[in-house]
Structures are given as C-alpha cells and as structure tokens.
Design an enzyme around this catalytic site. Sequence first.
Site, PDB file in Angstrom:
ATOM      1  N   ASP A  44      -6.200  -7.595   4.729  1.00  0.00           N
ATOM      2  CA  ASP A  44      -4.828  -7.709   4.241  1.00  0.00           C
ATOM      3  C   ASP A  44      -4.666  -8.803   3.192  1.00  0.00           C
ATOM      4  OD1 ASP A  44      -2.369  -6.275   4.577  1.00  0.00           O
ATOM      5  OD2 ASP A  44      -1.480  -8.174   5.201  1.00  0.00           O
ATOM      6  N   CYS A 137       4.799  -0.161   1.882  1.00  0.00           N
ATOM      7  CA  CYS A 137       4.305  -1.476   2.323  1.00  0.00           C
ATOM      8  C   CYS A 137       5.442  -2.270   2.970  1.00  0.00           C
ATOM      9  CB  CYS A 137       3.633  -2.185   1.145  1.00  0.00           C
ATOM     10  SG  CYS A 137       3.332  -3.922   1.415  1.00  0.00           S
ATOM     11  N   GLU A 207      -0.738   3.251   5.661  1.00  0.00           N
ATOM     12  CA  GLU A 207      -0.314   2.134   6.525  1.00  0.00           C
ATOM     13  C   GLU A 207      -0.800   2.356   7.956  1.00  0.00           C
ATOM     14  OE1 GLU A 207       0.913  -0.715   5.884  1.00  0.00           O
ATOM     15  OE2 GLU A 207       1.537  -0.483   3.814  1.00  0.00           O
TER      16      GLU A 207
HETATM   17  C1  LIG Z   1      -1.402  -3.086   4.430  1.00  0.00           C
HETATM   18  C2  LIG Z   1      -0.097  -3.803   4.426  1.00  0.00           C
HETATM   19  N1  LIG Z   1       1.027  -3.101   4.321  1.00  0.00           N
HETATM   20  C3  LIG Z   1       2.205  -3.727   4.316  1.00  0.00           C
HETATM   21  C4  LIG Z   1       2.300  -5.078   4.418  1.00  0.00           C
HETATM   22  C5  LIG Z   1       3.633  -5.764   4.420  1.00  0.00           C
HETATM   23  O1  LIG Z   1       3.819  -6.493   3.298  1.00  0.00           O
HETATM   24  C6  LIG Z   1       1.091  -5.799   4.512  1.00  0.00           C
HETATM   25  N2  LIG Z   1       1.088  -7.146   4.617  1.00  0.00           N
HETATM   26  N3  LIG Z   1      -0.082  -5.129   4.533  1.00  0.00           N
END
Ligand SMILES: Cc1ncc(CO)c(N)n1
Length: 225
Positions: A44, A137, A207
């Site tokens: 992330d 996201c 996601e």
């Molecule tokens: C993969 C991913 N999706 C959404 C968010 C939210 O910002 C994040 N931190 N990471």
Amino acid sequence: MMFTQQLKEEVEPIIESIYNDPFIQGMVRGDLSKEAVIHYLKADHLYLNEFAKIYSLLIPKLDDKEGIKFLLEQIDFVMNGEVTAHYTLADYAQVDYKTIIKDGEWYPTSDHYIKHMYFNAYRYSDAAFTICAMAPCPYVYQQVALKMKERHDFNGNPFKDWVDFYATEMKLLMEHLDGWVDEFAEHASEAERAVLTKNFKESCIHEKRFFNMAYTQETWESVVE
Ligand SMILES: Cc1ncc(CO)c(N)n1
C-alpha cells in the site's frame, strides 16, 4: 439519477463482500494476523505513492483552477496525511513503519491495480476515465469503514483510528471526484459511459483483491505454486 450514484449502487454487493472478507473481519475482531498487515503495508505504501503521481497526470486534463488546487492538496494528503492510517497498522503489527516500507513490493495484485490507473491516464484525454479508475480507492474504504462503525463498537479495538480515519476523511474528495465524472458523463456517448462504468467496477474488484492479496500473503512465486 446522477451517473456516479448509479455506479455506487451497482458496486454495493462488491463492497458488502469486501466487508465480509477475512481481512476486514480480522480487523473487526481485532485479531488480523500481523503478517497480513505487514504485507498490506508493503504494497500500500507503493500504491499510494503511485496514486499521488497519477493525480499529477490529471492536472493537464483539467481546466478549472479550483480543481487543480484541490488536486495539489490531495497529492500532499496522500503523501503525508494518509500515513496516519498506515502508522495505526504498523503499531498493531509492532514493527517500525520505515523499516516495513523500505523494501516495499509490487505483488501481482497491487501491480495490476496500479497499472489499471496508469493505463487510463495515458489512454484517454479526458480525466473522467482515470478518475473512475481512482475513485473506488477512497469510496470503497469510506463505505467499508462506515459499515464497520455502524455494525460494531470499536472502543478498545486496535484498528479504531484506522476506521475513524476512513469513515470521515474521504468525503470531500468523493464530492470532487463525483462532480468531475458526472459533468463528463452528462455529454458522454453510451460507449464512453460503458468504459467509465467498467473502470469503476474493475477498481472495486481490485480493492477486494488487494485485501485478499495481503491476507493470503501473495507473491509472484505463490501464484505458480
Ligand atoms: C489499495 C488501497 N485502496 C484504497 C486506499 C484508501 O486510500 C488505500 N490506502 N489503498
């Protein structure tokens, strides 16, 4: 009904399924494995880095000054503000955040998601295509966090700050993203609207896969095992 409202209704079952997946349920119970959290953070950190860079690719596609200013603030928010949520996770895993992200990794699933956003930024001149690939996201995290808060009491849960962060901090961003997409969708062709829908839906699925990637400790090698 506004175009983005329609998109959101269409993906609701995907979001509910993400809520029920083991990563989020582990957070709800407060017993998610530390390994899953560390895997997630390694991917992330890189994801958010690229997300910020993709905002910069949107700037030449926009004409309104306020919109551009907002994007610049968002770059700062992604690079500096959202780290707060990562620190909550690193504290839970009892590892030093800087050490975790030093060797971040492009796992197959996160790699695919990031490239989905880049593809749209380079493939289409209108920002709406990229925004539809990016909007899940903030949207998925906001919706999942709201479901978590509505259904459980997070007092004493180690992930409380993470849940509170995503339940509140995504609202303004969603308003901007929805505005751009709805404006474009109003005069877009059926074929263009179909691409917007596909981009949004695919990113919601990305996601879901991202959390499962961390939960199953995915690597390039594990895919062929
Ligand atoms: C993969 C991913 N999706 C959404 C968010 C939210 O910002 C994040 N931190 N990471």
